[in-house]
Design a protein around this motif. Structure first.
Motif, PDB file in Angstrom:
ATOM      1  N   LEU A  13      28.806  50.430  31.592  1.00 57.55           N
ATOM      2  CA  LEU A  13      29.110  51.629  32.363  1.00 57.55           C
ATOM      3  C   LEU A  13      29.852  51.266  33.653  1.00 57.55           C
ATOM      4  N   PRO A  14      30.589  52.246  34.217  1.00 51.40           N
ATOM      5  CA  PRO A  14      31.416  51.950  35.394  1.00 51.40           C
ATOM      6  C   PRO A  14      30.648  51.263  36.524  1.00 51.40           C
ATOM      7  N   GLU A  15      29.384  51.660  36.736  1.00 58.73           N
ATOM      8  CA  GLU A  15      28.682  51.062  37.884  1.00 58.73           C
ATOM      9  C   GLU A  15      28.307  49.601  37.658  1.00 58.73           C
ATOM     10  N   ASP A  16      28.425  49.133  36.415  1.00 65.46           N
ATOM     11  CA  ASP A  16      28.122  47.724  36.124  1.00 65.46           C
ATOM     12  C   ASP A  16      29.362  46.895  35.824  1.00 65.46           C
ATOM     13  N   SER A  17      30.501  47.559  35.634  1.00 61.03           N
ATOM     14  CA  SER A  17      31.647  46.823  35.105  1.00 61.03           C
ATOM     15  C   SER A  17      32.135  45.744  36.075  1.00 61.03           C
ATOM     16  N   LYS A  19      30.409  43.646  37.613  1.00 54.83           N
ATOM     17  CA  LYS A  19      29.675  42.406  37.357  1.00 54.83           C
ATOM     18  C   LYS A  19      30.316  41.637  36.201  1.00 54.83           C
ATOM     19  N   TRP A  20      30.652  42.397  35.158  1.00 58.55           N
ATOM     20  CA  TRP A  20      31.296  41.770  33.995  1.00 58.55           C
ATOM     21  C   TRP A  20      32.651  41.203  34.380  1.00 58.55           C
ATOM     22  N   GLN A  21      33.398  41.986  35.153  1.00 57.06           N
ATOM     23  CA  GLN A  21      34.718  41.496  35.577  1.00 57.06           C
ATOM     24  C   GLN A  21      34.572  40.222  36.392  1.00 57.06           C
ATOM     25  N   PHE A  22      33.581  40.219  37.290  1.00 54.80           N
ATOM     26  CA  PHE A  22      33.389  39.042  38.131  1.00 54.80           C
ATOM     27  C   PHE A  22      33.092  37.816  37.272  1.00 54.80           C
ATOM     28  N   LEU A  23      32.150  37.946  36.330  1.00 56.36           N
ATOM     29  CA  LEU A  23      31.753  36.793  35.525  1.00 56.36           C
ATOM     30  C   LEU A  23      32.910  36.291  34.662  1.00 56.36           C
ATOM     31  N   GLN A  24      33.665  37.228  34.095  1.00 51.60           N
ATOM     32  CA  GLN A  24      34.799  36.811  33.273  1.00 51.60           C
ATOM     33  C   GLN A  24      35.865  36.095  34.098  1.00 51.60           C
ATOM     34  N   ASP A  25      36.192  36.678  35.249  1.00 55.93           N
ATOM     35  CA  ASP A  25      37.187  36.042  36.131  1.00 55.93           C
ATOM     36  C   ASP A  25      36.704  34.671  36.583  1.00 55.93           C
ATOM     37  N   SER A  26      35.420  34.605  36.912  1.00 54.62           N
ATOM     38  CA  SER A  26      34.848  33.370  37.421  1.00 54.62           C
ATOM     39  C   SER A  26      34.925  32.269  36.361  1.00 54.62           C
ATOM     40  N   PHE A  27      34.572  32.594  35.124  1.00 57.80           N
ATOM     41  CA  PHE A  27      34.640  31.587  34.064  1.00 57.80           C
ATOM     42  C   PHE A  27      36.084  31.150  33.816  1.00 57.80           C
ATOM     43  N   ARG A  28      36.972  32.138  33.803  1.00 58.73           N
ATOM     44  CA  ARG A  28      38.399  31.860  33.613  1.00 58.73           C
ATOM     45  C   ARG A  28      38.904  30.843  34.643  1.00 58.73           C
ATOM     46  N   LYS A  29      38.628  31.128  35.903  1.00 61.33           N
ATOM     47  CA  LYS A  29      39.097  30.244  36.979  1.00 61.33           C
ATOM     48  C   LYS A  29      38.495  28.853  36.822  1.00 61.33           C
ATOM     49  N   PHE A  30      37.216  28.795  36.495  1.00 61.27           N
ATOM     50  CA  PHE A  30      36.511  27.530  36.360  1.00 61.27           C
ATOM     51  C   PHE A  30      37.147  26.680  35.260  1.00 61.27           C
ATOM     52  N   ALA A  31      37.362  27.308  34.098  1.00 61.87           N
ATOM     53  CA  ALA A  31      37.923  26.571  32.952  1.00 61.87           C
ATOM     54  C   ALA A  31      39.342  26.092  33.267  1.00 61.87           C
ATOM     55  N   ILE A  32      40.103  26.931  33.960  1.00 62.13           N
ATOM     56  CA  ILE A  32      41.484  26.563  34.308  1.00 62.13           C
ATOM     57  C   ILE A  32      41.485  25.334  35.213  1.00 62.13           C
ATOM     58  N   CYS A  33      40.511  25.246  36.124  1.00 64.71           N
ATOM     59  CA  CYS A  33      40.431  24.080  37.017  1.00 64.71           C
ATOM     60  C   CYS A  33      40.183  22.784  36.243  1.00 64.71           C
ATOM     61  N   GLU A 323      30.036  41.428  44.371  1.00 65.14           N
ATOM     62  CA  GLU A 323      29.879  42.598  45.222  1.00 65.14           C
ATOM     63  C   GLU A 323      30.590  43.794  44.611  1.00 65.14           C
ATOM     64  N   LYS A 324      29.938  44.932  44.669  1.00 66.95           N
ATOM     65  CA  LYS A 324      30.534  46.151  44.138  1.00 66.95           C
ATOM     66  C   LYS A 324      31.725  46.523  45.023  1.00 66.95           C
ATOM     67  N   PRO A 325      32.893  46.712  44.418  1.00 67.02           N
ATOM     68  CA  PRO A 325      34.050  46.994  45.267  1.00 67.02           C
ATOM     69  C   PRO A 325      33.947  48.386  45.896  1.00 67.02           C
ATOM     70  N   LYS A 326      34.248  48.451  47.195  1.00 67.61           N
ATOM     71  CA  LYS A 326      34.255  49.729  47.902  1.00 67.61           C
ATOM     72  C   LYS A 326      35.673  50.023  48.344  1.00 67.61           C
ATOM     73  N   PRO A 327      36.002  51.295  48.536  1.00 73.98           N
ATOM     74  CA  PRO A 327      37.369  51.594  48.976  1.00 73.98           C
ATOM     75  C   PRO A 327      37.653  50.962  50.336  1.00 73.98           C
ATOM     76  N   ASP A 328      38.906  50.512  50.520  1.00 74.43           N
ATOM     77  CA  ASP A 328      39.311  50.055  51.847  1.00 74.43           C
ATOM     78  C   ASP A 328      39.419  51.259  52.790  1.00 74.43           C
ATOM     79  N   ALA A 329      39.887  52.348  52.226  1.00 73.91           N
ATOM     80  CA  ALA A 329      40.124  53.510  53.095  1.00 73.91           C
ATOM     81  C   ALA A 329      39.951  54.810  52.319  1.00 73.91           C
ATOM     82  N   TYR A 330      39.656  55.863  53.066  1.00 73.98           N
ATOM     83  CA  TYR A 330      39.588  57.215  52.499  1.00 73.98           C
ATOM     84  C   TYR A 330      40.615  58.049  53.254  1.00 73.98           C
ATOM     85  N   LEU A 331      41.445  58.763  52.513  1.00 76.37           N
ATOM     86  CA  LEU A 331      42.511  59.546  53.155  1.00 76.37           C
ATOM     87  C   LEU A 331      42.013  60.963  53.452  1.00 76.37           C
TER      88      LEU A 331
END
Ligand SMILES: [Zn+2]
Ligand SMILES: [Zn+2]
Length: 421
Positions: A13-17, A19-33, A323-331
């Motif tokens: 679900l959106p409120e958990d996604s 976390k998944w993105q973080f773990l996938q990106d993190s593994f990707r970066k690690f393996a590339i190193c 960390e759950k991403p928060k908006p930088d700004a609200y217009l």
């Protein structure tokens, strides 16, 4: 009509996604190193690929594969694991011609028809490494290191690395005989599956999950006592490399991987906090697989881990890994004309990479500020008729309450927000 998700699957679900993105990106970066490159294969393959690689007698092929026929009657299976597809691609695309060593990683869903339980699903997400092209025991240690060090880097430290050697086919012949000798007097006590395995693949007996079979396992002969000299030397060298890398391990002669193609090194990473489903990752050498599915004889080693149990372990340890991403700004806009005129500025902010929230259904200043607070935005960008006429904005820090009037320029706004002005 109300539809439910298939049993054994889950929605991210959106409120958990994040976390998944973080773990996938993190593994990707690690393996590339470590010099690995991503490979992505389809989620289905011809069934025969898995029958040939995993072995006809394996649970995966016998019970757990999702099979289907296409309109021309060809038999396919949803991939139950990631190694065979990667090796199929390696052979089909002649990756050995590009380089003697192929250092590959993958991420994606796998499918097994299995009894769902905590941390075990019918569609599950894996990360994995495949190193193809050398029998140097250094690479066994490198592949183990990637899996251990990555899990460590996330903050998990109750990890236990267990390693074993399952030998080569020559060693296996000796060991299978020893196992049959040991089990023969107990043949009547074994579960029906194990009675079949006794002849077809005695090593599978050690892997059975039926309680009465587990009991018999305790006194079974150890694999490590049936290694020939090259296999023993290989295993020693792997241990030495791990020691040199300061990676702690224990030797567990009971590790037999569930698939037929493993040779020599086999390993598993166990998280001590979880219950029965405590294995976070596992893998091993598979020197025989590539030839088995139609390629040359090339040595290889790999591992795979699941994200579901990893997430459970991280939650259990209360590790704040993403960390759950928060908006930088609200217009915040005031006036119909302003709402139209600010749109190019708003899009420019987003093109420049700022996360900017905006809600055209909120009209009053009060409603918009309330929404800005609720969104967790760090700044409010406030524009009324007056600001628009002067091509300016009010930039308000929502934490400190400070507010400044600056030019309506997306690049300038970005710099100020990034510099936390
Ligand atoms: Zn051997
Ligand atoms: Zn059994």
């Amino acid at each position: 009509m109300k539809y439910n998700i298939p049993r054994g699957t889950f929605d991210i679900l959106p409120e958990d996604s994040y976390k998944w993105q973080f773990l996938q990106d993190s593994f990707r970066k690690f393996a590339i190193c470590f010099g690995y490159q991503e490979i992505t294969t389809p989620i289905f393959e011809v069934s025969e690929l898995f029958e040939r690689s995993s072995g006809e007698s394996s649970d995966v092929v016998q019970k757990e594969m999702y099979r289907f026929c296409d309109k021309k009657g060809r038999e396919f299976a949803l991939r139950p694991e990631g190694t065979a597809p990667v090796v199929r691609s390696y052979v089909e695309n002649n990756l050995d011609k590009l380089s003697k060593r192929s250092k590959l990683f993958y991420l994606g869903p796998m499918f097994r028809y299995d009894r769902p339980q905590a941390g075990r699903y019918r569609q599950f997400y894996q990360y994995g490494i495949e190193f193809i092209g050398s029998n140097n025991p250094y690479y066994d240690a490198e592949v183990i290191a990637i899996s251990m060090l990555w899990l460590n880097s996330l903050g998990l430290n109750k990890l236990r690395l267990e390693i074993n050697s399952v030998g080569c086919p020559d060693c296996a012949v000796l060991y299978d005989k020893a196992l049959q000798e040991y089990y023969r007097p107990f043949l009547g006590k074994l579960c029906p599956d194990c009675q079949n395995r006794f002849n077809t693949n005695p090593r599978r007996l050690l892997d059975c999950k039926v309680p009465s079979c587990i009991e018999l396992r305790d006194d079974a002969p150890s694999q490590l006592n049936y290694l020939d000299e090259p296999c023993e030397k290989h295993f020693e060298a792997v241990c030495n490399y791990l020691q040199a890398m300061k990676i702690k391990y224990i030797i567990n002669p009971r590790i037999v991987r569930g698939l037929d193609y493993y040779t020599n090194t086999a390993f598993e990473i166990v998280y001590e906090g979880l219950g029965a489903q405590n294995s976070l990752a596992g893998g091993g050498r598979y020197n025989g697989l590539i030839e088995q599915i139609g390629g040359k004889s090339v040595p290889a080693i790999g591992f795979a881990g699941g994200f579901e149990r990893l997430l459970i372990a991280l939650e259990e340890e209360k590790i704040n890994y993403a960390e759950k991403p928060k908006p930088d700004a609200y217009l915040v806009c005031l006036g119909e004309n302003v709402r139209l005129e600010v749109l190019t500025y708003l899009n420019d902010l987003r093109i420049k990479g700022l996360i900017v929230d905006y809600d055209p259904d909120k009209n009053s200043m009060k409603a918009q500020f309330k929404a800005a607070d609720a969104s967790g935005a760090k700044y409010a960008i406030i524009i009324g008729e007056d600001e628009l006429a002067n091509k300016t904005i009010n930039l308000k820090n929502l934490q400190t309450g400070e507010q400044i009037r600056v030019a309506m320029n997306a690049e300038d706004t970005k710099q100020r927000i990034r510099a936390k002005i």
